[in-house]
Design an enzyme around this catalytic site. Structure first.
Site, mmCIF file in Angstrom:
data_model
loop_
_atom_site.group_PDB
_atom_site.id
_atom_site.type_symbol
_atom_site.label_atom_id
_atom_site.label_comp_id
_atom_site.label_asym_id
_atom_site.label_seq_id
_atom_site.Cartn_x
_atom_site.Cartn_y
_atom_site.Cartn_z
ATOM 1 N N SER A 1 -24.713 62.767 13.635
ATOM 2 C CA SER A 1 -23.439 62.057 13.782
ATOM 3 C C SER A 1 -23.426 61.224 15.046
ATOM 4 O O SER A 1 -24.064 61.554 16.037
ATOM 5 C CB SER A 1 -22.257 63.036 13.813
ATOM 6 O OG SER A 1 -21.063 62.305 14.010
ATOM 7 N N LYS B 1 -22.431 69.077 8.754
ATOM 8 C CA LYS B 1 -22.171 67.645 8.981
ATOM 9 C C LYS B 1 -21.060 67.160 8.042
ATOM 10 O O LYS B 1 -20.196 66.371 8.425
ATOM 11 C CB LYS B 1 -23.447 66.827 8.756
ATOM 12 C CG LYS B 1 -23.238 65.303 8.670
ATOM 13 C CD LYS B 1 -22.884 64.693 10.010
ATOM 14 C CE LYS B 1 -22.246 63.318 9.968
ATOM 15 N NZ LYS B 1 -22.950 62.256 9.293
ATOM 16 N N ASN C 1 -17.377 65.563 9.067
ATOM 17 C CA ASN C 1 -16.774 64.322 8.579
ATOM 18 C C ASN C 1 -15.387 64.567 7.996
ATOM 19 O O ASN C 1 -14.495 63.732 8.149
ATOM 20 C CB ASN C 1 -17.683 63.651 7.556
ATOM 21 C CG ASN C 1 -18.901 63.024 8.202
ATOM 22 O OD1 ASN C 1 -19.305 63.421 9.296
ATOM 23 N ND2 ASN C 1 -19.500 62.054 7.548
ATOM 24 N N GLU D 1 -13.160 64.783 10.810
ATOM 25 C CA GLU D 1 -13.005 63.407 11.328
ATOM 26 C C GLU D 1 -11.916 62.666 10.536
ATOM 27 O O GLU D 1 -11.054 61.995 11.124
ATOM 28 C CB GLU D 1 -14.360 62.712 11.212
ATOM 29 C CG GLU D 1 -14.381 61.236 11.508
ATOM 30 C CD GLU D 1 -15.769 60.639 11.177
ATOM 31 O OE1 GLU D 1 -16.796 61.235 11.545
ATOM 32 O OE2 GLU D 1 -15.808 59.574 10.535
HETATM 33 P P1 NDP Z 1 -29.067 52.566 4.633
HETATM 34 O O1 NDP Z 1 -28.336 53.750 4.173
HETATM 35 O O2 NDP Z 1 -28.497 51.228 4.394
HETATM 36 O O3 NDP Z 1 -30.549 52.611 3.987
HETATM 37 C C1 NDP Z 1 -31.460 51.580 4.176
HETATM 38 C C2 NDP Z 1 -32.857 52.122 4.349
HETATM 39 O O4 NDP Z 1 -33.246 52.893 3.217
HETATM 40 C C3 NDP Z 1 -33.862 51.006 4.482
HETATM 41 O O5 NDP Z 1 -34.842 51.396 5.411
HETATM 42 C C4 NDP Z 1 -34.423 50.915 3.082
HETATM 43 O O6 NDP Z 1 -35.717 50.353 3.022
HETATM 44 C C5 NDP Z 1 -34.475 52.363 2.710
HETATM 45 N N1 NDP Z 1 -34.565 52.588 1.273
HETATM 46 C C6 NDP Z 1 -33.589 52.417 0.362
HETATM 47 N N2 NDP Z 1 -34.020 52.731 -0.862
HETATM 48 C C7 NDP Z 1 -35.315 53.107 -0.721
HETATM 49 C C8 NDP Z 1 -36.323 53.556 -1.632
HETATM 50 N N3 NDP Z 1 -36.054 53.696 -2.940
HETATM 51 N N4 NDP Z 1 -37.535 53.863 -1.133
HETATM 52 C C9 NDP Z 1 -37.803 53.727 0.175
HETATM 53 N N5 NDP Z 1 -36.904 53.321 1.078
HETATM 54 C C10 NDP Z 1 -35.670 53.020 0.630
HETATM 55 O O7 NDP Z 1 -29.437 52.681 6.199
HETATM 56 P P2 NDP Z 1 -28.647 53.304 7.430
HETATM 57 O O8 NDP Z 1 -29.532 53.085 8.593
HETATM 58 O O9 NDP Z 1 -27.240 52.827 7.500
HETATM 59 O O10 NDP Z 1 -28.570 54.861 7.107
HETATM 60 C C11 NDP Z 1 -29.718 55.649 6.889
HETATM 61 C C12 NDP Z 1 -29.272 57.051 6.523
HETATM 62 O O11 NDP Z 1 -28.531 57.601 7.601
HETATM 63 C C13 NDP Z 1 -28.348 57.100 5.303
HETATM 64 O O12 NDP Z 1 -28.649 58.242 4.552
HETATM 65 C C14 NDP Z 1 -26.980 57.211 5.894
HETATM 66 O O13 NDP Z 1 -26.074 57.848 5.051
HETATM 67 C C15 NDP Z 1 -27.271 58.050 7.137
HETATM 68 N N6 NDP Z 1 -26.323 57.915 8.232
HETATM 69 C C16 NDP Z 1 -25.799 56.713 8.565
HETATM 70 C C17 NDP Z 1 -24.908 56.580 9.606
HETATM 71 C C18 NDP Z 1 -24.376 55.252 9.957
HETATM 72 O O14 NDP Z 1 -23.509 55.196 10.850
HETATM 73 N N7 NDP Z 1 -24.849 54.176 9.352
HETATM 74 C C19 NDP Z 1 -24.499 57.741 10.402
HETATM 75 C C20 NDP Z 1 -25.157 58.944 10.041
HETATM 76 C C21 NDP Z 1 -26.017 59.019 8.987
HETATM 77 P P3 NDP Z 1 -35.895 48.754 2.786
HETATM 78 O O15 NDP Z 1 -35.774 48.139 4.150
HETATM 79 O O16 NDP Z 1 -37.252 48.636 2.233
HETATM 80 O O17 NDP Z 1 -34.824 48.310 1.844
#
Ligand code: NDP
Length: 478
Positions: A128, A183, A187, A190
């Site tokens: 988080s 976690k 949320n 939150e």
């Molecule tokens: P996203 O959730 O937008 O995910 C994008 C990433 O996932 C990219 O690196 C993408 O690769 C990869 N991806 C998607 N589909 C596939 C696939 N089929 N095979 C391989 N790679 C794949 O990114 P975030 O950085 O926002 O979040 C990452 C994780 O962290 C998520 O699970 C999210 O829920 C969690 N999280 C996010 C927070 C936030 O504030 N954003 C806070 C806490 C947790 P490519 O570049 O090739 O598309």
């Protein structure tokens, strides 16, 4: 040199986490499905530390020291399974796969079991703090085996947020899905915190007649007291912000429809399954849902309600103090409900969760970080078996002192037609817990009447049924 840790999935969270490791002196292997992201990360931030970029899954795995530790920061759901399917054949027994995405804890339980059969540790980890937290120090909630934590813990401690006393905000929560469960509840809490703050704002705006700027100052002063927290701090910031385009308070130009990504909803769904009353969190989720039903709201605009002018200046100041009391008391109830859910989940899944340790890792780095969490930790440290946070002596006394004002705010809001689902639900929960007798006796009697569902009696053991359709005599039902 081999990398001590690897991060695959280099969108905002993964990149920032990888940079956090590198800035803290670790050698980090980095990989992303689309290699352009990997190159961009190293190009832009390569001088922050030791990165080992890898374009193929094989190169990524080969770059890691053994046992390998790799963090998945990819989209939650099916993409996480796809990435696990890709990496599992390349790994060996003893390796540790950490899922830092927002996975549902049931998915984590399944994945942990599947990988355990291959001898691979799967560590479902709640993270988080959003992107800023990932870069500067998140609150980290790892699940999985104790053995995996022994090798992983010291690395996570380096990048975690530090509480005021210097303790890293990371602890081994418990086996399999425990970290993601905690976690999830974080949320949910939150959502409740945000809803309560929104209600306080709404009351100050409509009942006290304060401007956003005045409310911002009120929140700033609350932030120096027992409500001191990140969410109160950013509320003050948002409320003092003026929109560039219109020169109006920013809060007045934002559409009043709150969205959600789903972890709050999961909290309530799981609470229903576990039978835990998390009414404050549920109201917060429903309040967001209601806000988005613009058709329903438009169709209801003409419903009658009371008309009342805002309070005068002196009354408004006194009312603002009452709202602080109501907000604090309702907040204590939300946390009471959230910790009840964690305790219930811990028992249902046999996770052995230390509730005080959970409060401790939320003290910094995460969205609900607050001075208040030290109090919760102290309450559980003093009495680990505490059934309800509300029955901690300190909280009981504070709520006792707040309750008159809390009631006045809820009653006043009802009389003036201002919705306070969070404050009201919290107060109802508090009064229900206090009640010597609940009307559930009547409910159970009705159930026996129409469905022969039986009842227990206050005066003797056993279960009973009354022959409602016959002579109304009572028979034993066990
Ligand atoms: P996203 O959730 O937008 O995910 C994008 C990433 O996932 C990219 O690196 C993408 O690769 C990869 N991806 C998607 N589909 C596939 C696939 N089929 N095979 C391989 N790679 C794949 O990114 P975030 O950085 O926002 O979040 C990452 C994780 O962290 C998520 O699970 C999210 O829920 C969690 N999280 C996010 C927070 C936030 O504030 N954003 C806070 C806490 C947790 P490519 O570049 O090739 O598309």
């Amino acid at each position: 040199d081999k990398a001590q840790i690897g991060v695959t999935g280099l969108a905002v969270m993964g990149s920032n986490l990888a940079r956090n490791f590198a800035r803290n002196g670790l050698t980090v292997a980095v990989h992303n499905r689309t290699a352009a992201r990997t190159r961009a990360l190293v190009e832009e931030f390569g001088d922050e530390g030791a990165f080992v970029p890898a374009e193929s899954a094989e190169d990524f795995v080969a770059a890691l020291e053994r046992p390998r530790r790799l963090i998945l920061m990819v989209k939650a759901g099916e993409p996480t399974d796809a990435v696990i399917r890709e990496f599992a054949p390349l790994l060996e027994p003893g390796d540790v796969v950490i899922d830092g995405g927002n996975a549902h804890f049931e998915d984590t339980r399944r994945r942990e079991k599947e990988l355990r059969e291959l001898g691979i540790h799967f560590v479902g980890t709640g993270i988080s703090g959003g992107e800023e937290g990932a870069l500067h120090g998140p609150s980290i909630m790892p699940g999985g085996s104790a053995e995996s934590y022994a090798s992983l813990g010291p690395l996570l401690e380096r990048i975690a947020a530090k509480a005021k006393d210097g303790t890293p905000c990371v602890t081994h929560i418990g086996p399999d899905g425990a970290g993601h469960f905690v976690k999830m509840v974080h949320n949910g809490i939150e959502y409740a915190d945000m809803q309560l703050i929104a209600e306080a704002y709404h009351l100050l705006r409509t009942v006290a007649g304060y401007s956003p700027e005045q409310i911002s100052r009120t929140f700033r002063s609350w932030n120096t007291g027992r409500l001191d927290s990140y969410l109160i701090e950013i509320t003050a910031e948002v409320l003092s912000h003026i929109d560039d385009a219109t020169d109006e308070p920013f809060v007045d130009v934002v559409a009043d429809e709150a969205e959600q990504k789903g972890t709050g909803r999961w909290t309530v769904q799981i609470a229903l399954d576990l039978g835990v009353p998390v009414s404050g969190i549920a109201e917060a989720v429903f309040a967001r849902a209601l806000s988005g039903h613009t058709d329903l709201r438009r169709a209801s605009r003409e419903l009658p309600g009371p008309a009342a002018a805002p309070l005068g200046e002196a009354e408004a100041a006194a009312f603002a103090d009452q709202v602080e009391q109501a907000l604090y008391a309702s907040k204590v109830v939300s946390y009471t409900q959230g910790f009840h859910q964690i305790r219930a989940g811990g028992e249902a899944y046999d996770w052995g969760i230390d509730l005080g340790a959970v409060a401790a890792v939320w003290r910094a780095g995460c969205i609900i970080r607050a001075a208040f969490l030290d109090r919760i930790r102290a309450a559980y440290d003093a009495e680990p078996g505490l059934v309800s946070l509300l029955s901690d002596k300190g909280f009981t006394e504070e709520i006792g002192a707040a309750q008159d004002d809390w009631r006045a705010v809820v009653a006043g809001a009802a009389l003036r037609g201002v919705p306070t689902p969070g404050f009201s639900a919290a107060l109802a929960y508090y009064d229900a817990l206090r009640a010597e007798r609940l009307p559930a006796a009547l409910t159970q009697a009705q159930r026996d009447f129409f469905g022969a569902h039986t009842y227990r009696r206050t005066d003797r053991e056993g279960s009973f049924h009354t022959l409602w359709g016959g002579d109304r005599s009572e028979v034993r039902a066990d």
